[in-house]
Design a protein around this motif. Sequence first.
Motif, PDB file in Angstrom:
ATOM      1  N   SER A 150       0.827  -1.207   0.000  1.00 23.93           N
ATOM      2  CA  SER A 150       0.000   0.000   0.000  1.00 23.93           C
ATOM      3  C   SER A 150       0.860   1.255   0.000  1.00 23.93           C
ATOM      4  O   SER A 150       0.485   2.278  -0.589  1.00 23.93           O
ATOM      5  CB  SER A 150      -0.968  -0.004   1.185  1.00 23.93           C
ATOM      6  OG  SER A 150      -0.295  -0.134   2.411  1.00 23.93           O
ATOM      7  N   GLN A 215      -3.687  -9.077  -3.937  1.00 21.35           N
ATOM      8  CA  GLN A 215      -4.857  -8.220  -3.777  1.00 21.35           C
ATOM      9  C   GLN A 215      -5.419  -7.833  -5.133  1.00 21.35           C
ATOM     10  O   GLN A 215      -6.637  -7.817  -5.340  1.00 21.35           O
ATOM     11  CB  GLN A 215      -4.487  -6.971  -2.983  1.00 21.35           C
ATOM     12  CG  GLN A 215      -5.648  -6.008  -2.791  1.00 21.35           C
ATOM     13  CD  GLN A 215      -5.235  -4.767  -1.998  1.00 21.35           C
ATOM     14  OE1 GLN A 215      -4.254  -4.781  -1.271  1.00 21.35           O
ATOM     15  NE2 GLN A 215      -5.985  -3.700  -2.158  1.00 21.35           N
ATOM     16  N   GLY A 218      -7.506 -10.441  -6.552  1.00 22.33           N
ATOM     17  CA  GLY A 218      -8.726 -10.736  -5.821  1.00 22.33           C
ATOM     18  C   GLY A 218      -8.652 -11.961  -4.948  1.00 22.33           C
ATOM     19  O   GLY A 218      -9.691 -12.540  -4.608  1.00 22.33           O
ATOM     20  N   ALA A 221      -8.474 -11.765   0.123  1.00 20.15           N
ATOM     21  CA  ALA A 221      -9.130 -10.580   0.683  1.00 20.15           C
ATOM     22  C   ALA A 221      -9.850 -10.931   1.988  1.00 20.15           C
ATOM     23  O   ALA A 221     -10.389 -12.028   2.138  1.00 20.15           O
ATOM     24  CB  ALA A 221     -10.125 -10.011  -0.322  1.00 20.15           C
ATOM     25  N   THR A 223     -12.897 -10.638   4.611  1.00 22.62           N
ATOM     26  CA  THR A 223     -14.336 -10.407   4.521  1.00 22.62           C
ATOM     27  C   THR A 223     -14.714  -9.055   5.129  1.00 22.62           C
ATOM     28  O   THR A 223     -14.200  -8.682   6.181  1.00 22.62           O
ATOM     29  CB  THR A 223     -15.092 -11.524   5.255  1.00 22.62           C
ATOM     30  OG1 THR A 223     -14.673 -12.776   4.722  1.00 22.62           O
ATOM     31  CG2 THR A 223     -16.590 -11.375   5.068  1.00 22.62           C
ATOM     32  N   ALA A 226     -13.584  -4.820   2.185  1.00 25.85           N
ATOM     33  CA  ALA A 226     -13.803  -4.143   0.908  1.00 25.85           C
ATOM     34  C   ALA A 226     -15.052  -3.264   0.896  1.00 25.85           C
ATOM     35  O   ALA A 226     -15.240  -2.466  -0.023  1.00 25.85           O
ATOM     36  CB  ALA A 226     -13.900  -5.170  -0.214  1.00 25.85           C
ATOM     37  N   ASN A 231     -11.927   1.877   1.087  1.00 27.98           N
ATOM     38  CA  ASN A 231     -11.490   0.718   0.325  1.00 27.98           C
ATOM     39  C   ASN A 231     -12.251   0.599  -0.990  1.00 27.98           C
ATOM     40  O   ASN A 231     -11.691   0.148  -2.004  1.00 27.98           O
ATOM     41  CB  ASN A 231     -11.655  -0.553   1.159  1.00 27.98           C
ATOM     42  CG  ASN A 231     -10.671  -0.608   2.310  1.00 27.98           C
ATOM     43  OD1 ASN A 231      -9.537  -0.161   2.188  1.00 27.98           O
ATOM     44  ND2 ASN A 231     -11.103  -1.142   3.433  1.00 27.98           N
ATOM     45  N   LEU A 232     -13.523   0.982  -0.985  1.00 24.97           N
ATOM     46  CA  LEU A 232     -14.258   1.062  -2.245  1.00 24.97           C
ATOM     47  C   LEU A 232     -13.578   2.058  -3.188  1.00 24.97           C
ATOM     48  O   LEU A 232     -13.371   1.774  -4.377  1.00 24.97           O
ATOM     49  CB  LEU A 232     -15.696   1.507  -1.987  1.00 24.97           C
ATOM     50  CG  LEU A 232     -16.713   0.464  -1.517  1.00 24.97           C
ATOM     51  CD1 LEU A 232     -17.995   1.160  -1.084  1.00 24.97           C
ATOM     52  CD2 LEU A 232     -16.994  -0.543  -2.618  1.00 24.97           C
ATOM     53  N   ARG A 234     -10.485   3.080  -3.178  1.00 23.55           N
ATOM     54  CA  ARG A 234      -9.184   2.572  -3.643  1.00 23.55           C
ATOM     55  C   ARG A 234      -9.372   1.522  -4.731  1.00 23.55           C
ATOM     56  O   ARG A 234      -8.639   1.513  -5.735  1.00 23.55           O
ATOM     57  CB  ARG A 234      -8.408   1.977  -2.471  1.00 23.55           C
ATOM     58  CG  ARG A 234      -7.001   1.518  -2.853  1.00 23.55           C
ATOM     59  CD  ARG A 234      -6.277   0.901  -1.689  1.00 23.55           C
ATOM     60  NE  ARG A 234      -4.983   0.378  -2.095  1.00 23.55           N
ATOM     61  CZ  ARG A 234      -4.233  -0.414  -1.333  1.00 23.55           C
ATOM     62  NH1 ARG A 234      -4.648  -0.752  -0.120  1.00 23.55           N
ATOM     63  NH2 ARG A 234      -3.071  -0.856  -1.779  1.00 23.55           N
ATOM     64  N   ALA A 235     -10.348   0.628  -4.571  1.00 23.82           N
ATOM     65  CA  ALA A 235     -10.589  -0.409  -5.578  1.00 23.82           C
ATOM     66  C   ALA A 235     -11.025   0.214  -6.902  1.00 23.82           C
ATOM     67  O   ALA A 235     -10.588  -0.218  -7.983  1.00 23.82           O
ATOM     68  CB  ALA A 235     -11.640  -1.388  -5.078  1.00 23.82           C
TER      69      ALA A 235
END
Length: 511
Positions: A150, A215, A218, A221, A223, A226, A231-232, A234-235
């Motif tokens: 990160s 990561q 996928g 990860a 639970t 995300a 985190n949403l 970043r994704a």
Amino acid sequence: MAPSTSRTGDGMQFPQHLLFACALGAASAANAAELGVLSPVIINQEAQMQARPTGPGSAPVLARVSSGALFDAIQKEATSGFTASAIALDALASEVAGVKNSGITWLMLSQEDGGFPRWGFWLQEGEQRRYIDEPMVDLVVDADSVADGSFEEIFAHELGHVMLRRLLPLPEGYSRTPHHSYSMTDQPTALDEGFATHFQALARQHTKNAQLRAQDMGVGARTYVALWQSNLDRAYRIDGVRQNWFVHRQVTLPGDGGAADAIERRELSTLFDREHLKSAPQMLASEGVVATFFYRWLGAGEGTAAALRSRYLPLFNGLKAMRASALTPETPLLPALAAVLARTEPEAGRHFAQVLVESSYGALTSPALAAQSEAVAQIGRTGNSKTFVPALKAARRALAAEVAEVQAHPEKLAVQAGPALWVKHPTRTLAAWGEPVPLVVDLNTAELEHLSALPGIDAATAKKALASRQRDGNFTSLADFAARAGLNPAQLKTLKSMAADARAAGTYARS
């Protein structure tokens, strides 16, 4: 609570949580791609600040770090990871900018949450302090963030801000909307954040970090993690950029979620309608769209320092050339960059124009082509090849013709870009990172929820205005908006008052 500290012989303290021993000394500029690591100087449990030698405000007092486990891990990234390539790009930005400096990329190990670029600091060297008038990345770093990749990704993002500031100081924008990859703000914010964001996708592409690769694929990860907003975000900075999601209209989140009101549900939406496109002003005010443009233009190819320097040099030259322009919050920045590149870097300019037109499905320059592209998307959803294939061929021919037209006439990119018509709600505020900020919207990027919140504009009037904007193009003035929305003279007067309030409130300095 103040972080635990250790005291040195001269009374200065340094945070133990940074997990390294701090050594003071003069910076070495021998390596043009050096990463200089800095730590706040703390006295009596307070991080030291000192007035800047010129200009208002104060700057942090920092000391060089030259040893310790965290320092060694960071320096390994700076010589062997994608971080090394990012630092080489920053060195190139500094060279192109033509400003004499230490030749060092600076990283401040922050004690606060988040990460952002800053400019200027006092360097503590023994008993002496000297002011360094250079940018730095202010970032929370620990052993875990280096190990899981990160640090590599977020440092690349923040260093993107630093590169842009070296080359082209941007004006501030009027929007107060908190920025995310999926937000619509204003064109200066979108360019600043979008340029930085595309480096995250680039870091993912070229990382050697096993945890970050896992990561990205996928796997492994945890639970629920995300589902958290950051985190949403970043994704989506990775997947949304790669898949070109952001050019599509967002769908307002359902009202039974945790968002407080309709505007927040709109601005925090990560749902996209793949059958409909944003308008040109909306795309240019979307950091996710801007990130996609840069990534698609520059992302293909090797991730070595030499390869990246070669690909980014035309862009950096173009950004520097834009300094000669008098940029304002209303300047259509990406179209301006495209015009400069067409003049100063013709080959790169042609490629950039192609990416802008193709990635936007023509919406940046041709509402008719955008409508044709939407029709293809609607047919495609049904899977009927007999109707889809002919429509696709026709759309591709039209898009290719538009690319050629824009390459020959890059000024066409600015025609649909605005104007920005900012209005400020007299009382309404929104929460931006825990602080209330005024609701300030641009009538040419606002959605139903924004317009419906304005005094004198109900849902039916807002829908009428949006239908006219979709059908007949951008509003050219407040009077044009009023006429097409069916406002009476009293409502137009209120609108003009809100526009005056927006001008009086001024631009928004994001920190």
